[in-house]
Scaffold this motif. Structure first.
Motif, short mmCIF file in Angstrom:
data_model
loop_
_atom_site.label_atom_id
_atom_site.label_comp_id
_atom_site.label_asym_id
_atom_site.label_seq_id
_atom_site.Cartn_x
_atom_site.Cartn_y
_atom_site.Cartn_z
N THR A 15 0.80 -1.22 0.00
CA THR A 15 0.00 0.00 0.00
C THR A 15 0.84 1.27 0.00
OG1 THR A 15 -0.17 -0.06 2.41
CG2 THR A 15 -1.92 -1.16 1.15
N GLY A 16 2.14 1.14 0.19
CA GLY A 16 3.02 2.31 0.19
C GLY A 16 3.83 2.40 -1.08
N THR A 40 -8.05 -4.39 0.24
CA THR A 40 -6.75 -3.78 0.53
C THR A 40 -6.89 -2.25 0.56
OG1 THR A 40 -5.79 -5.61 -0.73
CG2 THR A 40 -4.29 -3.86 -0.06
N PRO A 41 -7.61 -1.72 1.56
CA PRO A 41 -7.78 -0.26 1.64
C PRO A 41 -6.46 0.43 2.01
CG PRO A 41 -8.65 -1.30 3.61
CD PRO A 41 -8.23 -2.42 2.68
N GLY A 52 0.80 2.98 -2.89
CA GLY A 52 1.05 1.93 -3.86
C GLY A 52 -0.17 1.80 -4.77
N TYR A 53 0.03 1.14 -5.90
CA TYR A 53 -1.08 0.84 -6.79
C TYR A 53 -1.32 -0.66 -6.72
CZ TYR A 53 -4.24 0.78 -10.71
OH TYR A 53 -5.36 0.61 -11.49
N ASN A 103 3.53 0.79 -10.52
CA ASN A 103 3.94 2.12 -10.08
C ASN A 103 3.41 2.49 -8.71
OD1 ASN A 103 5.20 2.46 -12.57
ND2 ASN A 103 3.37 3.31 -13.50
N GLY A 104 4.07 3.44 -8.09
CA GLY A 104 3.60 4.07 -6.88
C GLY A 104 3.41 5.55 -7.18
N TYR A 105 2.69 6.24 -6.31
CA TYR A 105 2.36 7.64 -6.56
C TYR A 105 2.45 8.44 -5.27
CZ TYR A 105 0.60 5.61 -10.86
OH TYR A 105 0.50 4.94 -12.05
N GLN A 106 2.70 9.73 -5.43
CA GLN A 106 2.60 10.68 -4.33
C GLN A 106 1.30 11.44 -4.52
OE1 GLN A 106 6.53 12.47 -5.30
NE2 GLN A 106 6.87 12.35 -3.11
#
Length: 198
Positions: A15-16, A40-41, A52-53, A103-106
């Protein structure tokens, strides 16, 4: 020197988001079971969050973030693109069109919430990229400059228009470059923003 990883980051989760600086090219293998986004909230707080995606399919940004109570000015950034929340009519606008694995995102939010990614849309049973137009998924490449985002730890966003005598002179095909001395550090083409008709 063969001592392994040191520091207070002792485990990774789905999730991160993480930033990894490598001294040489390599491949990270992700091994495990496919997660169910519904179970997976991801809790998010006011301010910046690294998310995280979770899905193994891509989603248009407005669908992917639909569980959040987005506020005008909220911002999401990938490694090379971003979008800003305008209002309920227009939603998220920018050059980040789809959220994609791995990918992950801010994301910067004005209000806390719980992010739950939706299931794949019924018209795309697998939710993958195979049935989407390639130009709708890939980020537009630079016409003038080439930048390797892996060389830089930080990123920034810019929203603006080129004006001359108080008139917007920004046109399709224009591109903005950011430089440190003679070195290009970033570039982006102009995009049309419907609510501004500009």
């Amino acid at each position: 020197n063969g001592g392994g990883w040191l520091g207070n980051l002792t485990s990774l989760n789905n999730t991160g988001m993480y930033i990894y600086r490598a001294d040489q090219p390599d491949t990270l293998r992700m091994v495990g079971n496919v997660l169910d986004p519904a179970t997976t909230p991801i809790p998010v707080v006011t301010g910046w969050n690294w998310i995280g995606y979770v899905p193994n399919y891509s989603l248009p940004i407005n669908e992917a973030l639909s569980s959040l109570s987005a506020q005008t000015g909220d911002l999401i950034k990938g490694q090379t693109s971003f979008a800003q929340y305008i209002n309920p009519t227009f939603g998220w606008i920018g050059n980040l069109l789809y959220l994609q694995q791995p990918n992950g995102y801010q994301i910067k939010l004005a209000a806390p919430g719980i992010l739950v990614y939706p299931p794949p849309p019924s018209n795309r049973p697998f939710g993958g990229l195979h049935d989407l137009k390639p130009d709708a998924v890939s980020e537009r490449g630079s016409s003038y400059w080439t930048v390797d985002p892996a060389q830089y730890e930080h990123g920034m966003t810019l929203i603006g228009m080129l004006q001359n005598n108080g008139e917007n002179t920004t046109e399709a095909g224009m591109e903005l470059g950011a430089f440190a001395g003679d070195q290009v550090r970033g570039s982006a083409p102009a995009i049309y923003i419907e609510p501004l008709d500009a």
